[in-house]
Every structure is written in structure tokens, then in C-alpha cells.
Write a protein that holds these residues in place. Structure first.
Motif, PDB file in Angstrom:
ATOM      1  N   SER A  23       0.711  -1.444   0.038  1.00  0.00           N
ATOM      2  CA  SER A  23       0.116   0.113  -0.053  1.00  0.00           C
ATOM      3  C   SER A  23       0.920   1.216  -0.059  1.00  0.00           C
ATOM      4  N   VAL A  27       0.146   4.141  -2.681  1.00  0.00           N
ATOM      5  CA  VAL A  27      -0.477   5.687  -1.961  1.00  0.00           C
ATOM      6  C   VAL A  27       0.664   6.495  -2.452  1.00  0.00           C
ATOM      7  N   LEU A  28       1.908   6.400  -2.479  1.00  0.00           N
ATOM      8  CA  LEU A  28       2.632   7.326  -3.009  1.00  0.00           C
ATOM      9  C   LEU A  28       2.524   7.690  -4.461  1.00  0.00           C
ATOM     10  N   GLN A  30      -0.095   7.239  -5.984  1.00  0.00           N
ATOM     11  CA  GLN A  30      -1.359   7.934  -6.320  1.00  0.00           C
ATOM     12  C   GLN A  30      -1.443   9.419  -5.819  1.00  0.00           C
ATOM     13  N   ILE A  31      -0.591   9.627  -4.959  1.00  0.00           N
ATOM     14  CA  ILE A  31      -0.086  11.264  -4.712  1.00  0.00           C
ATOM     15  C   ILE A  31       0.527  11.857  -5.863  1.00  0.00           C
ATOM     16  N   PRO A 293      -5.083   9.077  -2.156  1.00  0.00           N
ATOM     17  CA  PRO A 293      -4.501   8.264  -1.146  1.00  0.00           C
ATOM     18  C   PRO A 293      -5.258   7.111  -0.714  1.00  0.00           C
ATOM     19  N   GLY A 296      -5.164   4.525  -2.978  1.00  0.00           N
ATOM     20  CA  GLY A 296      -4.000   4.011  -3.077  1.00  0.00           C
ATOM     21  C   GLY A 296      -3.923   2.764  -1.966  1.00  0.00           C
ATOM     22  N   CYS A 328      -7.973   3.100   6.076  1.00  0.00           N
ATOM     23  CA  CYS A 328      -8.626   4.255   5.368  1.00  0.00           C
ATOM     24  C   CYS A 328      -9.336   5.305   6.060  1.00  0.00           C
ATOM     25  N   TYR A 331      -6.913   7.663   7.632  1.00  0.00           N
ATOM     26  CA  TYR A 331      -6.188   8.908   6.884  1.00  0.00           C
ATOM     27  C   TYR A 331      -7.597  10.033   6.747  1.00  0.00           C
ATOM     28  N   TYR A 335      -7.051  13.855   7.450  1.00  0.00           N
ATOM     29  CA  TYR A 335      -7.182  15.037   6.256  1.00  0.00           C
ATOM     30  C   TYR A 335      -8.282  15.895   6.862  1.00  0.00           C
TER      31      TYR A 335
END
Length: 462
Positions: A23, A27-28, A30-31, A293, A296, A328, A331, A335
Motif C-alpha cells: 500500500s 499511496v505514493l 496515487q499522490i 491516497p 492507493g 482508510c 487517513y 485529512y
């Protein structure tokens, strides 16, 4: 690491360690992938004298960009879980046929999209909310961007076939290389060569072309478990149909972003003009910071869930889902807190105009009011996709945006007559709340009930 050991990892390595390994690169990636559009908007929004109009114009192109991304999801997120399940069943020939058919579908769709956008771009952009002040910026950007449609679809869609094999670091590198190139080229083309929005589009398609070359290079290499071959490029209707059936949910999730953008932009333009549309450009960009993310994390969990579902190791599927859900939700809550506490910092990424900043700050707090619980929606919905449950994933994709959000964009302002834009922005948190509650209930009740009829009932025994 050889291919056999890579498969063994998906089937036997501790879920927590495996999830982190898969993951984090996802995630990286996707970012970094998000940076393609965000960086363009950052540089464009700060062009002297015309930055605000140019930013709004490029924002109007967002529906077209999301349509291209949606078709990438149709191919990639429809085919990759199917291929992973086939790998878990030890049917590598079937998995390779799925890859080959998705490659052919990607090429065909990209050609069709390029032709349509090149011919009808101005008409589409006016429909999507462009004004006389912004249409030229929008046309100049999308005419160049559409030329690179095939590169975008390969780098986004086919890269998922690398992630689903467990090579998440490779898929991350493919994206990062392109994004770093975009960061370098953007200021050169926009400012040094004075190309403005055209320079931003050119930088993007060159960067995506490099990423797509890296993706194809890997899928043709000996390292890849799944390999592109000429024999598997021949269209098999049954394979295409099964992939499209599963991919239609993520397709709708992406494609309806275009419809939503049209609804938001036209409504806001009618009520308060370009400043409201420019604000929506910023809000949609910041929403991507939340969504990508989360996607991701689901991409990191998808190979684990899909492969073990194919291998009939349902306890591992259960553990992977729990890890995904907790991650999820954590995060999305984090955010949410950042947005509520520091909205000015996020808005100033895109503009330095005080009027637009002040307008966007209050709108952002409203628009993102319930983003904290959205991790539940993504984790549950994407798990349906990972398990090949096309019907339920399709229903949930339609529910949030088409059934709930689009009508609310027009209904809620009727209850806020003194500030109709407030009503438009409120539609998002209302729809999100209803969607999350429905998705959670479907996952806990409907899916568990369905599983009682087969061996995989123990998936949710705990």
C-alpha cells in the motif's frame, strides 16, 4: 525475487506486513499521480495578470480529464482484480488473456476518445461551464492534452496490472518518474517559453508518455508474472464483458466526476459567476488529495484480497479488509482535521488572489464537512470490486453521485434562498453522509447474507 515467491507472498506473508509493503508504494503513486493536474493548476494559478482566469479555464477541462481517467479505470480496475483472482486459482493463461484483452481495449478506447475530444472540445467545454473569459484557456489546454490520451490511459490503466502482481514499487516508480518530469517541464514551458496553459498541457503529455513506456517495458519483461503477448491481444468478448462488468463501478465513480463538475460549475456560474467556478476548481483538487491516497490503500489491499479469494483463503481476505478499513478511516479523519484547522494553507496552494482565497476558505469547510468518515465508503466499496462483486459495487457507485449528489445540487439551494451557493456546497456533505451509511449497511448485511450460501461464508465469521 522470482515469480513463484511473489505469489507465495500474497498467499502466506502476514497481512499487516504485506499490506504495508503493497500500500505504501501504491499511496505514493496515487499522490504523485495527483501532482500531474495539481502542479499544472499551481503554476497556472500564479501566471501574472491572467492566473485566476487561466486557472478557472483549466478547471473547466476537469470533466474531460476525468472521463479519460474513467476509461482507464474501466480497463485497469476491471481487469486487474480478475487477473489477480485467476492467478490465485493458478490459471496464469487466463490471467494473461485478461491482460491482453485489456491492452487492446485501452488502445481502442484511447483512439476514440482522442478523436471525439479534438473535434468537439469547444462545444463540450462550453457545456461544462466555460465562459467567454475562460473558454480560450480551456480549449488551448485540452486540445494538447487530448493528444496524449493513449499515454494517460496506458500509464493509469495498465499500471494496475503491475500493482496487482505485487510489484507495487515498480508501479510507483513508473508514476514518480513521470510526475518528476512534469514538475521540471511545467515552469520551463509555462514561464520560460511563455506557453501558458499550452505549456502545462504539453509538459503533462510528455511526462505521461514516459510513464506509459515504463509500464509497457515492464509488462513485456521477464520479471513480470503477467506478460503482454500478440496472441492474447485478440479480442475475446467474454473476457472483455467480464472485465467491463467489474470495471463499470470504478468507471462510473470517475465518469460521474465529470457530470458532477458540470452540475457544480453550471449552478455556481449561474449564482455567482467565475469566482464560484474558480473556487470549485480548488475544492475538486483538494478532494482529490483525499480520494487518491484512499484509492492507493485499496490498491495495496486489492492484490491480497483478490488473490486469496481466488485461492479460497477467506480468513486472509477478512484480515486484509479489516486492515484496509482501519487505515482508510484513520487517513480520512486526519485529512478532515487538517482541512478544518488550516483551510487557508490548502487554498493558497492554488491562488494568491485575496478575494478568491476568502471565498474558497468558507466553501472548503462546508464542502469537506464529513470527509472524515469517507474512508468507510472507499474501503467497503473497493472490497466489493476486489472480490469480483460487480453488481454491488455498481449500485454503490451510482448511489452516491447519481442518485444522491446530482439531485441535491439543485434541491438544497431551494432551502438556502439568501445564499444559493451555500446550498450547492452543502449538497456534498449531505450526499456523503447518506452514501457512507448505506454502503456500511450493505457491506455488513447484504454481503454477509450472500456469502452464507457458499463456502466463503467464513469470510466474515469474526
Amino acid at each position: 525475487m522470482d515469480n513463484v515467491r511473489k505469489n507465495d507472498e500474497l498467499e502466506s506473508k502476514p497481512i499487516g506486513k504485506l499490506f504495508v509493503k503493497l500500500s505504501i508504494p501504491a499511496v505514493l503513486a496515487q499522490i504523485v499521480n495527483l501532482l500531474y493536474n495539481i502542479i499544472d493548476r499551481m503554476f497556472i494559478g500564479h501566471i501574472p495578470e491572467v492566473g485566476s482566469a487561466a486557472l478557472t479555464g483549466v478547471g473547466v477541462t476537469f470533466p474531460i480529464i476525468m472521463i479519460i481517467s474513467a476509461f482507464s479505470c474501466l480497463c485497469g480496475m476491471g481487469g486487474a482484480p480478475k487477473a489477480s483472482i485467476a492467478m490465485g486459482e493458478k490459471n496464469l493463461d487466463k490471467a494473461n488473456k485478461i491482460l491482453g484483452n485489456c491492452v487492446s481495449l485501452t488502445i481502442i478506447l484511447s483512439i476514440i476518445l482522442t478523436i471525439v475530444i479534438e473535434i468537439f472540445n469547444r462545444e463540450l467545454l462550453m457545456l461544462f461551464g466555460a465562459s467567454d473569459n475562460t473558454i480560450d484557456y480551456a480549449v488551448n489546454y485540452i486540445k494538447i492534452y487530448s493528444i496524449g490520451t493513449i499515454f494517460v490511459m496506458i500509464s493509469l490503466g495498465l499500471n494496475m496490472f503491475i500493482t496487482t502482481q505485487g510489484f507495487s514499487k515498480i508501479s510507483m516508480i513508473n508514476v514518480i518518474v513521470g510526475a518528476l518530469l512534469n514538475i521540471i517541464l511545467d515552469p520551463i514551458f509555462i514561464y520560460f517559453f511563455n506557453m501558458g496553459v499550452q505549456g502545462a498541457a504539453l509538459a503533462t503529455i510528455i511526462s505521461q508518455a514516459v510513464s506509459s513506456i515504463l509500464v509497457l517495458r515492464f509488462l513485456l519483461s521477464k520479471t513480470s508474472i503477467l506478460k503482454i503477448s500478440i496472441n492474447n491481444l485478440k479480442i475475446d468478448i467474454k473476457i472483455i464483458f467480464s472485465c467491463v462488468a467489474l470495471g463499470i463501478a470504478p468507471f462510473i465513480m470517475q465518469a460521474t466526476e465529470s457530470i458532477l463538475s458540470i452540475c457544480f460549475n453550471t449552478s455556481l456560474s449561474k449564482y455567482e459567476g467565475d469566482i464560484a467556478v474558480g473556487t470549485m476548481t480548488i475544492l475538486s483538487s483538494l478532494m482529490q488529495f483525499a480520494m487518491l491516497p484512499l484509492q492507493g490503500f485499496t490498491q495495496g489491499a486489492q492484490p491480497i484480497i483478490s488473490y486469496n479469494y481466488g485461492a479460497k483463503k477467506y480468513d486472509r481476505c477478512n484480515k486484509a479488509f479489516k486492515v484496509l478499513l482501519i487505515t482508510c478511516l484513520s487517513y480520512s479523519m486526519f485529512y478532515y482535521l487538517l482541512i478544518m484547522i488550516f483551510p487557508q494553507i490548502f487554498v493558497k496552494i492554488f491562488t494568491n488572489e485575496e478575494t478568491l482565497i476568502n471565498y474558497a476558505v468558507w466553501a472548503l469547510r462546508i464542502y469537506m464537512a464529513v470527509i472524515g468518515i469517507f474512508g468507510i465508503q472507499i474501503a467497503c466499496q473497493q472490497t466489493f470490486i476486489a472480490l469480483g462483486n460487480a453488481k454491488m459495487s455498481l449500485f454503490l457507485a451510482i448511489l452516491r453521485k447519481i442518485i444522491l449528489l446530482i439531485p441535491l445540487i439543485y434541491i438544497v439551494p431551494l432551502f438556502t434562498p439568501n445564499n444559493k451557493c451555500l446550498g450547492v456546497f452543502l449538497a456534498e456533505p449531505i450526499a456523503d453522509t447518506l452514501a457512507v451509511l448505506t454502503t456500511a449497511m450493505c457491506f455488513v448485511i447484504v454481503f454477509r447474507k450472500t456469502l452464507k450460501t457458499n463456502e466463503s461464508a467464513k469470510l466474515f465469521n469474526k
